[in-house]
Motif scaffolding. Structure first.
Motif, short mmCIF file in Angstrom:
data_model
loop_
_atom_site.label_atom_id
_atom_site.label_comp_id
_atom_site.label_asym_id
_atom_site.label_seq_id
_atom_site.Cartn_x
_atom_site.Cartn_y
_atom_site.Cartn_z
N LEU A 141 0.86 -1.18 0.00
CA LEU A 141 0.00 0.00 0.00
C LEU A 141 0.90 1.23 0.00
O LEU A 141 1.89 1.28 0.72
CB LEU A 141 -0.88 0.04 1.26
N HIS A 142 0.55 2.18 -0.82
CA HIS A 142 1.31 3.43 -0.86
C HIS A 142 0.34 4.58 -0.64
O HIS A 142 -0.55 4.81 -1.47
CB HIS A 142 2.04 3.57 -2.19
N ILE A 143 0.48 5.25 0.48
CA ILE A 143 -0.32 6.45 0.71
C ILE A 143 0.51 7.60 0.17
O ILE A 143 1.55 7.97 0.75
CB ILE A 143 -0.63 6.64 2.22
N ALA A 144 0.08 8.13 -0.95
CA ALA A 144 0.89 9.12 -1.67
C ALA A 144 0.69 10.52 -1.10
O ALA A 144 -0.43 10.98 -0.89
CB ALA A 144 0.52 9.10 -3.15
N VAL A 145 1.82 11.13 -0.82
CA VAL A 145 1.84 12.49 -0.30
C VAL A 145 2.49 13.34 -1.38
O VAL A 145 3.49 12.93 -1.97
CB VAL A 145 2.68 12.53 1.00
N PRO A 146 1.93 14.53 -1.69
CA PRO A 146 2.52 15.34 -2.77
C PRO A 146 4.01 15.58 -2.55
O PRO A 146 4.44 15.86 -1.43
CB PRO A 146 1.73 16.66 -2.68
N MET A 197 -4.10 5.49 19.91
CA MET A 197 -5.30 5.86 19.13
C MET A 197 -6.26 4.70 18.98
O MET A 197 -7.48 4.87 19.03
CB MET A 197 -4.87 6.32 17.73
N LEU A 198 -5.68 3.51 18.76
CA LEU A 198 -6.52 2.32 18.53
C LEU A 198 -7.00 1.70 19.84
O LEU A 198 -7.91 0.88 19.84
CB LEU A 198 -5.72 1.26 17.75
N LEU A 216 -2.14 5.66 9.54
CA LEU A 216 -2.06 4.21 9.79
C LEU A 216 -3.33 3.70 10.46
O LEU A 216 -3.78 2.59 10.18
CB LEU A 216 -0.83 3.88 10.65
N LYS A 217 -3.90 4.53 11.31
CA LYS A 217 -5.13 4.11 12.00
C LYS A 217 -6.25 3.84 10.98
O LYS A 217 -6.96 2.83 11.09
CB LYS A 217 -5.57 5.20 12.99
N THR A 218 -6.37 4.72 9.98
CA THR A 218 -7.44 4.48 9.00
C THR A 218 -7.14 3.23 8.16
O THR A 218 -8.06 2.50 7.78
CB THR A 218 -7.63 5.67 8.03
N ILE A 219 -5.85 2.97 7.92
CA ILE A 219 -5.50 1.76 7.17
C ILE A 219 -5.82 0.52 8.01
O ILE A 219 -6.33 -0.48 7.50
CB ILE A 219 -4.01 1.79 6.76
N VAL A 220 -5.53 0.61 9.30
CA VAL A 220 -5.83 -0.51 10.20
C VAL A 220 -7.33 -0.77 10.21
O VAL A 220 -7.79 -1.92 10.16
CB VAL A 220 -5.31 -0.21 11.62
N GLU A 221 -8.12 0.30 10.24
CA GLU A 221 -9.58 0.13 10.27
C GLU A 221 -10.09 -0.53 8.98
O GLU A 221 -11.05 -1.28 9.01
CB GLU A 221 -10.25 1.48 10.52
N LYS A 222 -9.39 -0.27 7.88
CA LYS A 222 -9.81 -0.85 6.61
C LYS A 222 -9.31 -2.29 6.46
O LYS A 222 -10.05 -3.19 6.10
CB LYS A 222 -9.27 0.02 5.47
N VAL A 278 -3.27 10.79 -0.25
CA VAL A 278 -3.53 11.12 1.16
C VAL A 278 -4.73 12.05 1.30
O VAL A 278 -5.49 11.97 2.29
CB VAL A 278 -2.26 11.73 1.82
N SER A 279 -4.96 12.90 0.30
CA SER A 279 -6.06 13.87 0.40
C SER A 279 -7.42 13.18 0.43
O SER A 279 -8.39 13.72 0.94
CB SER A 279 -6.00 14.86 -0.76
N SER A 280 -7.48 11.94 -0.09
CA SER A 280 -8.76 11.24 -0.12
C SER A 280 -9.11 10.62 1.23
O SER A 280 -10.21 10.09 1.42
CB SER A 280 -8.74 10.15 -1.20
N LEU A 281 -8.18 10.65 2.18
CA LEU A 281 -8.42 10.01 3.47
C LEU A 281 -9.11 10.94 4.47
O LEU A 281 -9.54 10.50 5.53
CB LEU A 281 -7.11 9.50 4.08
#
Lengths: 257, 322
Positions: free
Chosen positions: A87-92, A140-141, A107-113, A212-215
């Protein structure tokens, strides 16, 4: 074969052998034309995840990176080492580096998914030297954490991990109910190399890129970097000819004996 | 507005006394409270109550080693009063384990490994090393509650006050430790009669040049002669010559003694990051090109197996420093 899922974080950082230079304008360190590699502690994290899978304590190892376009290369290395998918969370490109709070939030949102049973991270990255992300994510988790791990053992009966931790003054062992977060210390294992044939094979593995902006996560730095400077230089030292001269100087000149 | 600082600690150690100093340096902090967790005993509480600048000592949790899952809610509850602007811990393995977890629970950032607190008009700024100490970043936190871990060697430990004691109180232990998620199983502590590496006034460290773990005895003898501690490079630890917790460097312990003697150490960037703030640095190495000589105040190019025994003889003969 266990169906446990392991999520491993990998970060692209300046290579450990590079001595960085501070930019003249004090805005940061100069990373132009500097060799970049996977953070050494992240390599250890990938290795540990692979060993758990090879010991049949896990079924899938997912490698995730958060960073600019080129960070995808780091995920590719993790795949070459043996991770199943990336998985690559792309940052500009050109954005200020994400701070640990932002990284942990992502990472928390990725863990939730992805719903992994274990998240394995390095204890720190050798650029920011923060040593925060794993602990923040666990907080957080609301998951247990095993930081500075020098040994990880699965207790299948209890569905828990026994993590030996390198603490000041020795070693400590904690038992963590799953899911849990583990951060790796230096001596957990010796990471394998991603060999050329394995890197070729890894080209077929999937890397899913998410912007990243879509998260919908606030990744703005909460710690403002005002300036970056060179550490103070030490005064030029001297060579002494023998032990007598050394002791004499330490006694009379440096006044430390 | 109230602007106190809370120091989160695992005992009345020298590192915590340094953290109290750093907390005092946070300009807006009028009072410093110490929250003692973990194995802290009533003796620790009484010791901390006698430190200069400490307003109150709060003993939280049971008299046992604490997991982060257990400690974080205690800290969080203490912060619930809203009285604290700064939360400070020494960057020991305890502080580094617990404070960022608290930050995660609260959703705030943390400044790690602070070596200096400075006033900058609009409040305090913090200096911290990055890239193995090859650069220093000066930062400002935008959080309303500012969490910091501070490098103990960078702050003079607070002294004992001449009279009076801070108030000591106790918190009830949380009902369930960390929701039963984690359990402390056991430990294997390195027993040593020597001072703690990070607090020692003298550190004698060895590297690959020592050739074996047994040869570290040579360094122990020097350390004992000077009342110091023994450290090692990552290479010496990885070879299994000495215990893990003796590692000095970027990711190991950071030391800044009055006198550091590096023996058979080449001086990798990562090792230098852990010792280059020592006051006086001595390097003994047979390779005159070794990078450690670039940071040494006194360099001796010699075979350590000749030089170290000679050094011990000379130290023995020297009148002890008062």
């Amino acid at each position: 074969m266990s169906s446990r899922k392991i999520l491993v974080g990998v970060k692209r950082v300046v290579d450990y052998a590079v001595k960085v230079r501070v930019k003249k304008d004090g805005s940061g360190v100069d990373l132009n034309n500097v060799k970049m590699s996977m953070n050494p502690f992240c390599e250890i994290a990938v290795e540990e995840a692979l060993r758990l899978r090879e010991a049949k304590h896990a079924g899938e190892v997912i490698a995730v990176t958060i960073g600019p376009k080129k960070a995808a290369e780091t995920v590719r290395v993790a795949l070459g080492m043996g991770a199943d998918r990336g998985l690559h969370i792309a940052v500009p490109n050109g954005d200020a580096e994400l701070q640990p709070l932002a990284v942990a939030s992502i990472l928390k949102t990725i863990v939730e998914k992805e719903k992994p049973d274990v998240v394995i991270l390095g204890k720190q990255s050798i650029d920011g030297d923060n040593n925060q992300t794993g602990q923040m994510l666990a907080g957080m988790l609301g998951w247990p954490q095993g930081t500075f791990a020098s040994q990880v053992e699965v207790d299948p009966a209890e569905n828990s991990l026994n993590v030996t931790r390198e603490v000041d003054g020795g070693l400590e062992t904690v038992a963590l109910g799953l899911p849990a977060v583990v951060t790796c210390d230096l001596r957990l294992n010796e990471p394998r190399f991603a060999t050329l044939p394995n890197m070729m094979k890894a080209k077929k593995k999937k890397i899913e890129t998410t912007d990243v902006s879509s998260l919908d996560i606030d990744v703005a730095p909460r710690i403002e970097i005002l300036h970056v400077s060179e550490p103070p230089k030490r005064a030029q030292g001297v060579f002494v000819n023998d032990v007598d001269e050394l002791v004499d100087k330490l006694h009379r000149e440096a006044n430390v004996l | 507005a109230s602007a106190a600082a809370l120091v989160v600690a695992d005992g009345a150690t020298v590192a915590v006394r340094s953290a109290v100093r750093a907390a005092q340096a946070c300009a807006s902090s009028s009072a410093v409270d110490v929250l003692l967790l973990g194995r802290s005993s009533s003796a620790d509480a009484n010791a901390a109550a006698a430190w200069e600048g400490v307003s109150s000592v709060i003993v939280g949790g049971a008299d046992q080693p604490l997991t982060a899952e257990y400690a974080a809610p205690i800290v969080q509850a203490q912060l619930g009063s809203g009285a604290y602007r700064h939360v400070v811990a020494a960057s020991t393995t305890f502080g580094k384990n617990v404070l960022p977890r608290v930050a995660g629970v609260l959703g705030v950032s943390t400044v790690s490994d602070v070596i200096e607190v400075k006033e900058d008009g609009g409040g305090e700024v913090f200096v911290r090393p990055i890239y193995a100490g090859n650069a220093l970043a000066t930062v400002r936190s935008k959080e309303s509650t500012i969490l910091l871990t501070v490098r103990p060697t960078a702050f003079e430990p607070v002294a004992e006050r001449s009279e009076g004691l801070a108030e000591v109180s106790s918190l009830a232990a949380p009902e369930e430790a960390g929701g039963g998620q984690s359990r402390w199983v056991g430990e294997d502590r390195t027993e040593s009669s020597r001072p703690d590496l990070t607090a020692a006034g003298v550190v004698v460290a060895g590297g690959r040049g020592l050739k074996s773990g047994d040869n570290f005895k040579l360094l122990e003898e020097i350390a004992d002669e000077l009342g110091g501690a023994v450290g090692a490079t990552r290479a010496a630890v990885d070879l299994g010559w000495v215990a893990n917790d003796m590692q000095v460097g970027q990711t190991g312990k950071v030391v800044a003694p009055e006198l550091y003697i590096g023996v058979g150490i080449s001086g990798a960037i990562q090792h230098l990051a852990g010792m280059k703030d020592s006051k006086v640095i001595v390097a003994i190495n047979k390779d005159e090109e070794a990078p450690i000589f670039q940071v040494a105040d006194y360099g001796l190019v010699a075979d350590l197996f000749d030089a170290v025994p000679q050094l011990q003889e000379k130290l023995k003969a020297l009148p002890k420093k008062q």
